[in-house]
Design a protein around this motif. Sequence first.
Motif, PDB file in Angstrom:
ATOM      1  N   ASP A  29       0.833  -1.206   0.000  1.00 35.87           N
ATOM      2  CA  ASP A  29       0.000   0.000   0.000  1.00 35.87           C
ATOM      3  C   ASP A  29       0.867   1.255   0.000  1.00 35.87           C
ATOM      4  O   ASP A  29       1.922   1.313   0.651  1.00 35.87           O
ATOM      5  N   VAL A  30       0.398   2.263  -0.718  1.00 40.27           N
ATOM      6  CA  VAL A  30       0.970   3.604  -0.622  1.00 40.27           C
ATOM      7  C   VAL A  30      -0.160   4.519  -0.148  1.00 40.27           C
ATOM      8  O   VAL A  30      -1.114   4.773  -0.883  1.00 40.27           O
ATOM      9  N   ILE A  31      -0.066   4.954   1.100  1.00 43.62           N
ATOM     10  CA  ILE A  31      -1.124   5.750   1.710  1.00 43.62           C
ATOM     11  C   ILE A  31      -0.626   7.178   1.866  1.00 43.62           C
ATOM     12  O   ILE A  31       0.359   7.433   2.571  1.00 43.62           O
ATOM     13  N   SER A  32      -1.286   8.104   1.193  1.00 40.14           N
ATOM     14  CA  SER A  32      -0.957   9.519   1.351  1.00 40.14           C
ATOM     15  C   SER A  32      -1.844  10.117   2.430  1.00 40.14           C
ATOM     16  O   SER A  32      -3.062   9.900   2.444  1.00 40.14           O
ATOM     17  N   ILE A  33      -1.228  10.853   3.335  1.00 39.17           N
ATOM     18  CA  ILE A  33      -1.928  11.498   4.440  1.00 39.17           C
ATOM     19  C   ILE A  33      -1.882  13.000   4.192  1.00 39.17           C
ATOM     20  O   ILE A  33      -0.804  13.596   4.145  1.00 39.17           O
ATOM     21  N   ILE A  34      -3.049  13.590   3.986  1.00 37.71           N
ATOM     22  CA  ILE A  34      -3.133  15.003   3.646  1.00 37.71           C
ATOM     23  C   ILE A  34      -3.948  15.732   4.699  1.00 37.71           C
ATOM     24  O   ILE A  34      -4.642  15.120   5.514  1.00 37.71           O
ATOM     25  N   GLY A  35      -3.871  17.061   4.665  1.00 40.27           N
ATOM     26  CA  GLY A  35      -4.620  17.876   5.616  1.00 40.27           C
ATOM     27  C   GLY A  35      -3.871  19.157   5.912  1.00 40.27           C
ATOM     28  O   GLY A  35      -2.684  19.304   5.581  1.00 40.27           O
ATOM     29  N   SER A  36      -4.557  20.085   6.533  1.00 41.85           N
ATOM     30  CA  SER A  36      -3.950  21.374   6.859  1.00 41.85           C
ATOM     31  C   SER A  36      -2.880  21.222   7.925  1.00 41.85           C
ATOM     32  O   SER A  36      -2.826  20.215   8.646  1.00 41.85           O
ATOM     33  N   SER A  37      -2.029  22.228   8.031  1.00 41.49           N
ATOM     34  CA  SER A  37      -1.038  22.255   9.101  1.00 41.49           C
ATOM     35  C   SER A  37      -1.750  22.201  10.447  1.00 41.49           C
ATOM     36  O   SER A  37      -2.774  22.858  10.649  1.00 41.49           O
ATOM     37  N   GLY A  38      -1.212  21.388  11.355  1.00 38.08           N
ATOM     38  CA  GLY A  38      -1.822  21.251  12.673  1.00 38.08           C
ATOM     39  C   GLY A  38      -2.907  20.211  12.762  1.00 38.08           C
ATOM     40  O   GLY A  38      -3.530  20.045  13.818  1.00 38.08           O
ATOM     41  N   SER A  39      -3.138  19.473  11.680  1.00 39.32           N
ATOM     42  CA  SER A  39      -4.217  18.469  11.692  1.00 39.32           C
ATOM     43  C   SER A  39      -3.797  17.157  12.346  1.00 39.32           C
ATOM     44  O   SER A  39      -4.639  16.286  12.575  1.00 39.32           O
ATOM     45  N   GLY A  40      -2.497  16.995  12.605  1.00 33.02           N
ATOM     46  CA  GLY A  40      -2.021  15.786  13.297  1.00 33.02           C
ATOM     47  C   GLY A  40      -1.238  14.828  12.425  1.00 33.02           C
ATOM     48  O   GLY A  40      -0.870  13.743  12.874  1.00 33.02           O
ATOM     49  N   LYS A  41      -0.932  15.229  11.186  1.00 37.28           N
ATOM     50  CA  LYS A  41      -0.294  14.308  10.234  1.00 37.28           C
ATOM     51  C   LYS A  41       1.087  13.843  10.713  1.00 37.28           C
ATOM     52  O   LYS A  41       1.361  12.642  10.769  1.00 37.28           O
ATOM     53  N   SER A  42       1.946  14.794  11.029  1.00 40.19           N
ATOM     54  CA  SER A  42       3.306  14.436  11.448  1.00 40.19           C
ATOM     55  C   SER A  42       3.303  13.715  12.788  1.00 40.19           C
ATOM     56  O   SER A  42       4.075  12.769  12.998  1.00 40.19           O
ATOM     57  N   THR A  43       2.437  14.143  13.689  1.00 46.38           N
ATOM     58  CA  THR A  43       2.344  13.473  14.991  1.00 46.38           C
ATOM     59  C   THR A  43       1.934  12.020  14.824  1.00 46.38           C
ATOM     60  O   THR A  43       2.426  11.137  15.526  1.00 46.38           O
ATOM     61  N   LEU A  44       1.053  11.757  13.862  1.00 51.63           N
ATOM     62  CA  LEU A  44       0.634  10.382  13.605  1.00 51.63           C
ATOM     63  C   LEU A  44       1.828   9.509  13.232  1.00 51.63           C
ATOM     64  O   LEU A  44       2.015   8.417  13.786  1.00 51.63           O
ATOM     65  N   LEU A  45       2.669   9.986  12.307  1.00 51.86           N
ATOM     66  CA  LEU A  45       3.844   9.206  11.921  1.00 51.86           C
ATOM     67  C   LEU A  45       4.794   9.024  13.098  1.00 51.86           C
ATOM     68  O   LEU A  45       5.354   7.938  13.302  1.00 51.86           O
ATOM     69  N   ARG A  46       4.980  10.081  13.872  1.00 52.84           N
ATOM     70  CA  ARG A  46       5.921  10.009  14.993  1.00 52.84           C
ATOM     71  C   ARG A  46       5.420   9.056  16.079  1.00 52.84           C
ATOM     72  O   ARG A  46       6.223   8.428  16.775  1.00 52.84           O
ATOM     73  N   CYS A  47       4.110   8.927  16.210  1.00 49.64           N
ATOM     74  CA  CYS A  47       3.558   7.960  17.164  1.00 49.64           C
ATOM     75  C   CYS A  47       3.738   6.525  16.661  1.00 49.64           C
ATOM     76  O   CYS A  47       4.026   5.626  17.453  1.00 49.64           O
ATOM     77  N   ILE A  48       3.579   6.317  15.368  1.00 48.49           N
ATOM     78  CA  ILE A  48       3.768   4.972  14.818  1.00 48.49           C
ATOM     79  C   ILE A  48       5.185   4.490  15.091  1.00 48.49           C
ATOM     80  O   ILE A  48       5.423   3.319  15.396  1.00 48.49           O
ATOM     81  N   ASN A  49       6.148   5.408  15.013  1.00 49.29           N
ATOM     82  CA  ASN A  49       7.563   5.077  15.213  1.00 49.29           C
ATOM     83  C   ASN A  49       8.010   5.261  16.667  1.00 49.29           C
ATOM     84  O   ASN A  49       9.188   5.094  16.973  1.00 49.29           O
ATOM     85  N   PHE A  50       7.072   5.640  17.541  1.00 49.97           N
ATOM     86  CA  PHE A  50       7.337   5.872  18.965  1.00 49.97           C
ATOM     87  C   PHE A  50       8.388   6.957  19.197  1.00 49.97           C
ATOM     88  O   PHE A  50       9.063   6.964  20.231  1.00 49.97           O
ATOM     89  N   LEU A  51       8.497   7.887  18.232  1.00 52.98           N
ATOM     90  CA  LEU A  51       9.251   9.107  18.502  1.00 52.98           C
ATOM     91  C   LEU A  51       8.436  10.011  19.420  1.00 52.98           C
ATOM     92  O   LEU A  51       8.983  10.866  20.108  1.00 52.98           O
TER      93      LEU A  51
END
Length: 254
Positions: free
Chosen positions: A30-52
């Motif tokens: 799968d190639v999943i693109s995550i879109i949305g405005s700044s502050g919508s939680g996109k980067s935090t989501l990735l950082r949580c998946i990686n436990f950063l």
Amino acid sequence: MKILELSRLEKSFGDNNVLQGIDLLADQGDVISIIGSSGSGKSTLLRCINFLEAPDSGTINVLGEIINCHKENLERPNKDIQSKITSIRKKLGMVFQSFNLWSHMTILENIIEAPIHVLGKDKQESESMGMELLKQVGIEEKANEYPAHLSGGQQQRAAIARALAISPEILLFDEPTSSLDPELVDEVLSVIRKLAEIGKTMLVVTHEMEFARKVSNNVIFLHDGLVEEEGHPDTVFSNPQSERCRNFLFNRRE
């Protein structure tokens, strides 16, 4: 084959509820693109998946390694949870928007650092693999250069090679082109396109809508820490059901 599953993932910073119960499934390839405005939680989501970032609640399942993300489990993780987090991180390759290359190391040294010191691989074997990866991303001639001597696009391609060096099951891209000059964006996107063509599983936080439409097989639109819209890119971009998603895409076209 299911490779990643998030269930009811939540994360807050003080009173700011950044993720408010995210569910996500990714199958192999799968190639999943995550879109949305700044502050919508996109980067935090990735950082949580990686436990950063440590999630506050929910579960993360990476190829059968399941972690219950209750706060008390992650604030003082026991040996079992620490072992699972380490195992999950070895299955994930992360590419950051600011490259995060070590400035005191050559490009090749950046790439072989994790294979040698995390995976315990032989140095000569790692160097040979590193050169192959640099060839794959088109900058093998830069192997002995330092990051400061490379363009932004070349640095990001080196960062992709470094992420690939641990043979990850999933690649996480956090706005990989947002720090680049416009003329350098496509050289990085073309590398990601080639990875999609060979079946790499990827989650890509991106502002490049045309890329998301052409390369992804699934698009997730986040708004205020919630999945506001999700589906095949043809559907999401041509006929979004959410008014917020419609407004977001309309504004991106202006």
